[in-house]
Design an enzyme around this catalytic site. Structure first.
Site, PDB file in Angstrom:
ATOM      1  N   ASN A 169       0.794  -1.244   0.000  1.00 16.72           N
ATOM      2  CA  ASN A 169       0.000   0.000   0.000  1.00 16.72           C
ATOM      3  C   ASN A 169       0.823   1.289   0.000  1.00 16.72           C
ATOM      4  O   ASN A 169       0.352   2.317  -0.479  1.00 16.72           O
ATOM      5  CB  ASN A 169      -1.035  -0.009   1.143  1.00 16.72           C
ATOM      6  CG  ASN A 169      -0.401  -0.121   2.498  1.00 16.72           C
ATOM      7  OD1 ASN A 169       0.742  -0.531   2.633  1.00 16.72           O
ATOM      8  ND2 ASN A 169      -1.152   0.236   3.527  1.00 16.72           N
ATOM      9  N   GLU A 264       5.508  -4.284  11.752  1.00 16.66           N
ATOM     10  CA  GLU A 264       4.308  -3.440  11.746  1.00 16.66           C
ATOM     11  C   GLU A 264       3.254  -4.219  11.002  1.00 16.66           C
ATOM     12  O   GLU A 264       3.348  -4.381   9.782  1.00 16.66           O
ATOM     13  CB  GLU A 264       4.533  -2.188  10.935  1.00 16.66           C
ATOM     14  CG  GLU A 264       5.620  -1.290  11.370  1.00 16.66           C
ATOM     15  CD  GLU A 264       5.554  -0.051  10.509  1.00 16.66           C
ATOM     16  OE1 GLU A 264       6.262   0.002   9.513  1.00 16.66           O
ATOM     17  OE2 GLU A 264       4.742   0.824  10.807  1.00 16.66           O
ATOM     18  N   CYS A 298      -3.037   1.000   6.808  1.00 15.44           N
ATOM     19  CA  CYS A 298      -3.007   0.285   8.086  1.00 15.44           C
ATOM     20  C   CYS A 298      -3.699   1.138   9.134  1.00 15.44           C
ATOM     21  O   CYS A 298      -4.274   0.617  10.075  1.00 15.44           O
ATOM     22  CB  CYS A 298      -1.585  -0.037   8.491  1.00 15.44           C
ATOM     23  SG  CYS A 298      -0.575   1.404   8.716  1.00 15.44           S
TER      24      CYS A 298
HETATM   25  N1  LIG Z   1       1.114  -1.671  10.814  1.00 15.63           N
HETATM   26  C1  LIG Z   1       1.516  -1.058   9.738  1.00 15.63           C
HETATM   27  O1  LIG Z   1       2.309  -0.140   9.797  1.00 15.63           O
HETATM   28  C2  LIG Z   1       1.016  -1.442   8.395  1.00 15.63           C
HETATM   29  C3  LIG Z   1       0.391  -2.649   8.193  1.00 15.63           C
HETATM   30  N2  LIG Z   1      -0.042  -2.992   6.959  1.00 15.63           N
HETATM   31  C4  LIG Z   1      -0.732  -4.253   6.812  1.00 15.63           C
HETATM   32  O2  LIG Z   1      -0.299  -4.913   5.625  1.00 15.63           O
HETATM   33  C5  LIG Z   1      -1.353  -5.670   5.075  1.00 15.63           C
HETATM   34  C6  LIG Z   1      -1.495  -5.356   3.601  1.00 15.63           C
HETATM   35  O3  LIG Z   1      -0.276  -5.422   2.941  1.00 15.63           O
HETATM   36  P1  LIG Z   1       0.172  -6.703   2.098  1.00 15.63           P
HETATM   37  O4  LIG Z   1       1.256  -6.251   1.188  1.00 15.63           O
HETATM   38  O5  LIG Z   1      -1.016  -7.359   1.510  1.00 15.63           O
HETATM   39  O6  LIG Z   1       0.754  -7.631   3.253  1.00 15.63           O
HETATM   40  P2  LIG Z   1       1.485  -9.048   3.120  1.00 15.63           P
HETATM   41  O7  LIG Z   1       1.774  -9.484   4.511  1.00 15.63           O
HETATM   42  O8  LIG Z   1       0.748  -9.947   2.229  1.00 15.63           O
HETATM   43  O9  LIG Z   1       2.864  -8.711   2.361  1.00 15.63           O
HETATM   44  C7  LIG Z   1       3.799  -7.834   2.908  1.00 15.63           C
HETATM   45  C8  LIG Z   1       5.155  -8.108   2.311  1.00 15.63           C
HETATM   46  O10 LIG Z   1       5.595  -9.415   2.701  1.00 15.63           O
HETATM   47  C9  LIG Z   1       6.029 -10.133   1.547  1.00 15.63           C
HETATM   48  N3  LIG Z   1       5.881 -11.557   1.815  1.00 15.63           N
HETATM   49  C10 LIG Z   1       4.862 -12.392   1.503  1.00 15.63           C
HETATM   50  N4  LIG Z   1       5.127 -13.639   1.955  1.00 15.63           N
HETATM   51  C11 LIG Z   1       6.339 -13.581   2.562  1.00 15.63           C
HETATM   52  C12 LIG Z   1       7.151 -14.529   3.249  1.00 15.63           C
HETATM   53  N5  LIG Z   1       6.794 -15.797   3.398  1.00 15.63           N
HETATM   54  N6  LIG Z   1       8.319 -14.117   3.746  1.00 15.63           N
HETATM   55  C13 LIG Z   1       8.718 -12.839   3.626  1.00 15.63           C
HETATM   56  N7  LIG Z   1       7.996 -11.905   2.989  1.00 15.63           N
HETATM   57  C14 LIG Z   1       6.818 -12.262   2.481  1.00 15.63           C
HETATM   58  C15 LIG Z   1       5.148  -9.584   0.444  1.00 15.63           C
HETATM   59  O11 LIG Z   1       5.697  -9.879  -0.820  1.00 15.63           O
HETATM   60  P3  LIG Z   1       4.723 -10.246  -2.070  1.00 15.63           P
HETATM   61  O12 LIG Z   1       3.982  -8.993  -2.368  1.00 15.63           O
HETATM   62  O13 LIG Z   1       5.667 -10.653  -3.123  1.00 15.63           O
HETATM   63  O14 LIG Z   1       3.832 -11.348  -1.594  1.00 15.63           O
HETATM   64  C16 LIG Z   1       5.183  -8.101   0.788  1.00 15.63           C
HETATM   65  O15 LIG Z   1       6.390  -7.529   0.377  1.00 15.63           O
HETATM   66  C17 LIG Z   1      -2.579  -5.303   5.880  1.00 15.63           C
HETATM   67  O16 LIG Z   1      -2.833  -6.283   6.829  1.00 15.63           O
HETATM   68  C18 LIG Z   1      -2.177  -4.020   6.580  1.00 15.63           C
HETATM   69  O17 LIG Z   1      -2.846  -3.741   7.761  1.00 15.63           O
HETATM   70  C19 LIG Z   1       0.110  -2.175   5.891  1.00 15.63           C
HETATM   71  C20 LIG Z   1       0.720  -0.950   6.036  1.00 15.63           C
HETATM   72  C21 LIG Z   1       1.216  -0.489   7.307  1.00 15.63           C
HETATM   73  O1  LIG Z   2       0.959   2.256   6.671  1.00 17.10           O
HETATM   74  C1  LIG Z   2       0.108   2.958   6.180  1.00 17.10           C
HETATM   75  O2  LIG Z   2      -1.015   2.582   5.879  1.00 17.10           O
HETATM   76  C2  LIG Z   2       0.562   4.355   5.907  1.00 17.10           C
HETATM   77  O3  LIG Z   2       1.850   4.527   6.376  1.00 17.10           O
HETATM   78  C3  LIG Z   2      -0.394   5.340   6.445  1.00 17.10           C
HETATM   79  O4  LIG Z   2       0.197   6.557   6.572  1.00 17.10           O
HETATM   80  P1  LIG Z   2      -0.716   7.783   7.105  1.00 17.10           P
HETATM   81  O5  LIG Z   2      -1.555   7.237   8.195  1.00 17.10           O
HETATM   82  O6  LIG Z   2       0.222   8.834   7.592  1.00 17.10           O
HETATM   83  O7  LIG Z   2      -1.520   8.211   5.924  1.00 17.10           O
END
Ligand SMILES: NC(=O)C1=CN([C@@H]2O[C@H](COP(=O)(O)OP(=O)(O)OC[C@H]3O[C@@H](n4cnc5c(N)ncnc54)[C@H](OP(=O)(O)O)[C@@H]3O)[C@@H](O)[C@H]2O)C=CC1
Ligand SMILES: O=C(O)[C@H](O)COP(=O)(O)O
Length: 496
Positions: A169, A264, A298
């Site tokens: 994202n 995170e 997130c």
């Molecule tokens: N707390 C926070 O700060 C934030 C949390 N999020 C959370 O992230 C999620 C959405 O993001 P999303 O990208 O779908 O999350 P994912 O957990 O699906 O993927 C995150 C990353 O992990 C990689 N990945 C997947 N499988 C593995 C593995 N087995 N080992 C190591 N890396 C791996 C992915 O690569 P690939 O794409 O190639 O699968 C991607 O780069 C939501 O749950 C959201 O809440 C999002 C932003 C901020």
């Molecule tokens: O992890 C996320 O979803 C973004 O870092 C959100 O950033 P923001 O809350 O400052 O828009």
């Protein structure tokens, strides 16, 4: 335009190369991974599917480069980061174009993400110079039984090789939030970008290349996380993992070795609304917090917990604002754009259908075309519905009516997640007490949850994460303390 001009060398025969040893390379696998445009649902870009052998070489190069980097003066490290930040901002448009095509981020927000990332890199360089430029002196006579005969000098030293794995994202912002602290602290950095967002990340890495960082210090290996993820996270050459994403992070934390982890993960950010709140402010923040980037943040508001007596009024105000949201392609800067993938849209739809079957009130008609889901507010949601607890990561927001503040706090704290939350009230004393009672890493008073500004501490409790981010915390996390103790032959007390 993406892949042209200064970026021409990062692409070869329509496949984007990976970055290792200061060069753009084709993988020996001969395989590539397709990136599907969420809007058109057709292949948009291709990236290399790196092999385990290539990961091994990257780790070896990173280890060697880090030894020299750690001996590079701090001001020089900062200077290079400032240069990379400027190059990144200069090339905001082609990078933003990738964000539009790969993750359907509205065009204006895509540019904002790149500019914000450049600012983050510069701020990290400045903060790093101050934080890492200072150490500590302890004297022994403060501990019982000791004379003043020992001076302990402690300073922050790098960890070695940091592995950064950001989510789809914010593939640029959440990559640089790991890259910049790692580098300023004297570490080498290996990036595994998310598949959706990989091309934007490769363009961003090229900006660091153009800035002139030493060969091997920064690498970017591409491929599906499900295929190379385990190999990377369990690699003996990795000294720290900084991960942002979903439940994958929980699995990684169980498999990783004895190294520092910054995790995170997901959230179910609650918005608690009291009877005395400014209801226009509440409605504006629910719409902004719940629906910007189609709820794929997130820090999005993911459940509204509202006192019954003001619920009707707020729901009406929110509905009126939602009616003004524009829905369509990211190129047209629409407020609501397609969610990242078909499986993501199907997941959101599953939550909506479950709520429908269990009797939630639909404030709008449910509508979906491909990956585009129209913004939806679900009223009268009850705890037996999945959407009361699960994170949709889409433009669908549940409203749970509560009859006491305690009920709202209880719902918030019963979640497995504990990222952020917010409370709306004009009574600051109540706000503080509710903030203290909410089991989340941050509570916003009278505003929707947000990570930014990026130097604020950012952390999740429970399944939302390990450790704390934010620029200062990330720099500290990517270092460890080294002490040198000077032992005097006889006690010495400073007299003047
Ligand atoms: N707390 C926070 O700060 C934030 C949390 N999020 C959370 O992230 C999620 C959405 O993001 P999303 O990208 O779908 O999350 P994912 O957990 O699906 O993927 C995150 C990353 O992990 C990689 N990945 C997947 N499988 C593995 C593995 N087995 N080992 C190591 N890396 C791996 C992915 O690569 P690939 O794409 O190639 O699968 C991607 O780069 C939501 O749950 C959201 O809440 C999002 C932003 C901020
Ligand atoms: O992890 C996320 O979803 C973004 O870092 C959100 O950033 P923001 O809350 O400052 O828009």
């Amino acid at each position: 335009m993406a892949g042209t001009g200064v970026f021409a060398e990062i692409i070869d025969e329509e496949v984007y190369n990976y970055y290792a040893d200061g060069e753009w390379k084709k993988s020996a696998s001969g395989k590539f991974v397709s990136i599907i445009n969420p809007t058109t649902r057709t292949p948009q870009y291709k990236v290399q599917a790196c092999t385990q052998e290539e990961v091994n070489k990257v780790m070896d190069a990173a280890k060697a480069a880090q030894k020299l980097w750690a001996r590079t003066p701090l001001w020089k490290r900062a200077e290079l980061l400032h240069k990379a930040a400027a190059i990144l901002k200069e090339h905001k448009n082609p990078i933003a174009e990738c964000l539009v095509k790969e993750i359907a981020k509205p065009a204006k927000d895509a540019v904002t993400e790149v500019v914000r990332s450049g600012d983050l890199v510069s701020y990290t360089a400045e903060d790093g110079v101050r934080i890492l430029g200072e150490g500590k002196l302890l004297v022994s006579d403060s501990f019982p039984g000791n004379e003043r005969s020992k001076y302990c000098l402690s300073s922050k030293i790098p960890l070695g090789v940091v592995l950064a794995i950001p989510p789809f994202n914010y593939p640029v912002n959440l990559a640089v939030s790991k890259i910049a602290p790692a580098l300023i602290a004297g570490n080498a950095l290996v990036l595994k970008p998310p598949t959706q967002g990989a091309v934007a990340a490769l363009h961003m890495i090229h900006c660091f290349h153009l800035a002139g960082f030493p060969k091997g210090l920064i690498s970017c290996v591409t491929g599906k996380g499900s295929e190379i993820g385990d190999f990377l996270t369990m690699h003996p050459g990795v000294n720290c993992i900084s991960f942002t994403g979903g439940d994958t992070g929980i699995v990684i934390s169980k498999k990783a070795g004895m190294i520092p982890l910054q995790m995170e993960l997901g959230g179910k950010d609650a918005c608690i609304v009291l009877e005395d709140a400014d209801l226009d402010l509440v409605a504006a923040n629910i719409v902004k917090g719940g629906y910007s980037y189609s709820g794929q943040r997130c820090t999005a508001v993911k459940v509204v917990l509202i006192m019954e007596s003001v619920a009707d009024a707020v729901v009406e105000k929110v509905k009126a604002k939602m009616a003004k949201l524009t829905i369509g392609p990211p190129e047209e800067n629409c407020d609501i754009t397609p969610v990242v993938s078909e499986s993501s849209a199907n997941f959101v739809e599953g939550l909506v259908m479950d709520a429908k079957q269990k009797g939630a009130t639909f404030c709008q008609e449910y509508r979906r075309e491909g990956n585009l889901i129209w913004p939806l507010l679900l009223d009268q949601v009850r705890p037996d519905m999945r959407i009361a607890w699960e994170e949709p990561f889409g433009p669908v927001l549940p409203v749970i009516r509560i009859s006491s503040v305690e009920e709202g706090i209880h719902h918030c704290n019963a979640s497995n997640f504990g990222l952020q939350g917010c409370v709306f009230t004009r009574d600051i004393n109540k706000a503080i007490m509710i903030s203290d009672a909410m089991e989340t890493g941050t509570v916003q008073i009278n505003s929707a949850p947000a990570r930014g500004p990026d130097h604020f501490p950012f952390q999740g409790l429970k399944d939302s994460g390990i450790g704390s981010q934010g620029i200062t915390n990330s720099i500290n996390m990517m270092t460890k303390i080294k002490s040198t103790v000077i032992n005097l032959p006889s006690p010495s007390y400073t007299m003047g």
